[in-house]
Design a protein around this motif. Structure first.
Motif, short mmCIF file in Angstrom:
data_model
loop_
_atom_site.label_atom_id
_atom_site.label_comp_id
_atom_site.label_asym_id
_atom_site.label_seq_id
_atom_site.Cartn_x
_atom_site.Cartn_y
_atom_site.Cartn_z
N LEU A 162 0.83 -1.21 0.00
CA LEU A 162 0.00 0.00 0.00
C LEU A 162 0.86 1.26 0.00
O LEU A 162 0.53 2.25 -0.67
CB LEU A 162 -0.93 -0.01 1.22
N SER A 163 1.94 1.22 0.75
CA SER A 163 2.83 2.38 0.79
C SER A 163 3.44 2.65 -0.57
O SER A 163 3.46 3.80 -1.05
CB SER A 163 3.94 2.14 1.83
N VAL A 164 3.94 1.60 -1.21
CA VAL A 164 4.55 1.76 -2.54
C VAL A 164 3.51 2.28 -3.54
O VAL A 164 3.80 3.21 -4.32
CB VAL A 164 5.14 0.42 -3.02
N ALA A 165 2.31 1.70 -3.50
CA ALA A 165 1.26 2.14 -4.43
C ALA A 165 0.88 3.60 -4.19
O ALA A 165 0.64 4.35 -5.14
CB ALA A 165 0.04 1.23 -4.29
N SER A 166 0.81 3.99 -2.93
CA SER A 166 0.45 5.37 -2.61
C SER A 166 1.50 6.36 -3.10
O SER A 166 1.16 7.42 -3.66
CB SER A 166 0.25 5.52 -1.09
N TRP A 167 2.77 6.05 -2.89
CA TRP A 167 3.83 6.94 -3.35
C TRP A 167 3.85 7.03 -4.87
O TRP A 167 4.12 8.10 -5.45
CB TRP A 167 5.18 6.48 -2.82
N ARG A 168 3.58 5.92 -5.54
CA ARG A 168 3.54 5.96 -7.00
C ARG A 168 2.39 6.81 -7.51
O ARG A 168 2.55 7.58 -8.47
CB ARG A 168 3.42 4.53 -7.55
N LYS A 169 1.22 6.69 -6.86
CA LYS A 169 0.08 7.50 -7.27
C LYS A 169 0.36 8.98 -7.02
O LYS A 169 -0.04 9.84 -7.80
CB LYS A 169 -1.18 7.06 -6.53
N LEU B 185 3.22 7.39 3.79
CA LEU B 185 4.03 7.49 5.00
C LEU B 185 3.45 6.66 6.14
O LEU B 185 4.17 5.92 6.82
CB LEU B 185 4.14 8.95 5.43
N LEU B 186 2.13 6.76 6.34
CA LEU B 186 1.49 6.00 7.41
C LEU B 186 1.66 4.50 7.20
O LEU B 186 1.98 3.76 8.14
CB LEU B 186 0.00 6.36 7.47
N SER B 187 1.45 4.03 5.97
CA SER B 187 1.59 2.61 5.68
C SER B 187 3.01 2.13 5.92
O SER B 187 3.23 1.03 6.45
CB SER B 187 1.17 2.32 4.23
N ALA B 188 3.99 2.96 5.55
CA ALA B 188 5.39 2.58 5.75
C ALA B 188 5.72 2.46 7.24
O ALA B 188 6.36 1.49 7.67
CB ALA B 188 6.30 3.60 5.08
N LEU B 189 5.29 3.44 8.03
CA LEU B 189 5.56 3.40 9.47
C LEU B 189 4.87 2.22 10.13
O LEU B 189 5.45 1.53 10.99
CB LEU B 189 5.11 4.71 10.11
#
Length: 293
Positions: free
Chosen positions: A231-238, A258-262
């Motif tokens: 989810l974090s990777v997908a969010s940063w890509r979007k 950021l939230l997903s990564a943490l």
């Protein structure tokens, strides 16, 4: 030449807002119902699926304490009938909670997606309305995280009901036969596994079940960490693909990234800790019986 006016569409912004409001209301009502079911339903369900309930927690603890002492004194590996009855009840209790928590998680995910999409499309709304949507989305996201933790905890309890039940024993304030049994358990766990053939079968059963208890969380937490990383990777890509002028959408995707990564890092720590306990459960079990939890 006159022109015939086109009929006004019934599917304009007002209609869309009405549909959105109804969907939100239905999801909120369903979530509230499931929260109530999570609190109320498990005990009667467990009582109906086992040999009866225990009235209240005090009776459950008393029955568990007596059953644990009987099992310990029997010296058998097989769980005693009385303890098995308590375990069956506890298993069904956690099954009910896990199912309801999973349904609640699905509803909260749907509600959260709905709220965040509404926030991203809220160009025609005032700052106060947009702030309300963002706040509601944040609250629902937090509740979804709590629901996912509840799913994991109750799957753990259903998979290893004996270890889950041990946490209900009055470890710090035992009386009579229970105090004597707990003292003996601590002595054998302190020497485990060096006691060799002298180790009671009940200790072997508890150590094995305690290992399984933590293995469930290790596997579940690893799965959740992988999902959150994705989810974090997908969010940063979007966020990277969103136009620089669309600051609100970029901010939301970055916040989720950021939230997903943490969270993935925190859950990974939980997975590693539980994997370590799974590999060597006896010291942690001894710590529990010494009142370390």
């Amino acid at each position: 030449m006159t022109t015939t006016p086109r009929p006004t569409s019934t599917h304009g912004p007002a209609h869309s807002a009405g549909v959105s409001g109804r969907v939100c209301a239905v999801l909120v009502a369903l979530a509230a119902f499931l929260v109530l079911a999570f609190v109320i339903a498990p005990r009667p369900w467990a009582a109906s699926m086992s040999d009866g309930g225990f009235g209240d927690q005090r009776k459950l603890v008393d029955r568990l304490s007596a059953a644990f002492v009987d099992y310990w004194d029997s010296g058998d590996r097989d769980i005693s009938p009385d303890l098995k009855k308590v375990m069956d009840y506890w298993l069904q209790y956690h099954v009910a909670k896990a199912v309801v928590a999973a349904l609640l998680l699905l509803v909260l995910i749907a509600l959260g997606v709905h709220l965040w999409k509404s926030y991203l499309r809220a160009d025609g709304l005032g700052a106060g309305s947009r702030a309300a949507l963002a706040s509601a989305g944040g609250v629902v996201t937090a509740l979804a995280l709590l629901s996912s933790a509840a799913v994991m905890a109750n799957i753990q309890g259903a998979t290893a009901p004996l270890s889950s039940l041990l946490s209900m024993l009055p470890i710090r304030t035992p009386h009579g036969e229970l105090a004597a049994a707990l003292d003996q358990v601590r002595q054998y766990l302190a020497d485990y596994p060096s006691a060799g053939g002298r180790t009671p079968a009940a200790v072997e059963v508890m150590v094995s079940d305690f290992s399984r208890y933590h293995a469930v969380i290790a596997v579940a937490a690893t799965t959740v960490a992988v999902v959150l990383t994705g989810l974090s990777v997908a969010s940063w890509r979007k966020s990277a693909r969103t136009a620089a002028s669309d600051r609100r959408r970029r901010r939301v995707f970055r916040w989720f990234g950021l939230l997903s990564a943490l969270l993935s890092l925190a859950v990974a720590v939980v997975a590693v800790a539980n994997a370590a306990t799974t590999a060597d459960p006896a010291p942690a079990l001894l710590g529990f019986f010494r009142g370390g939890w």
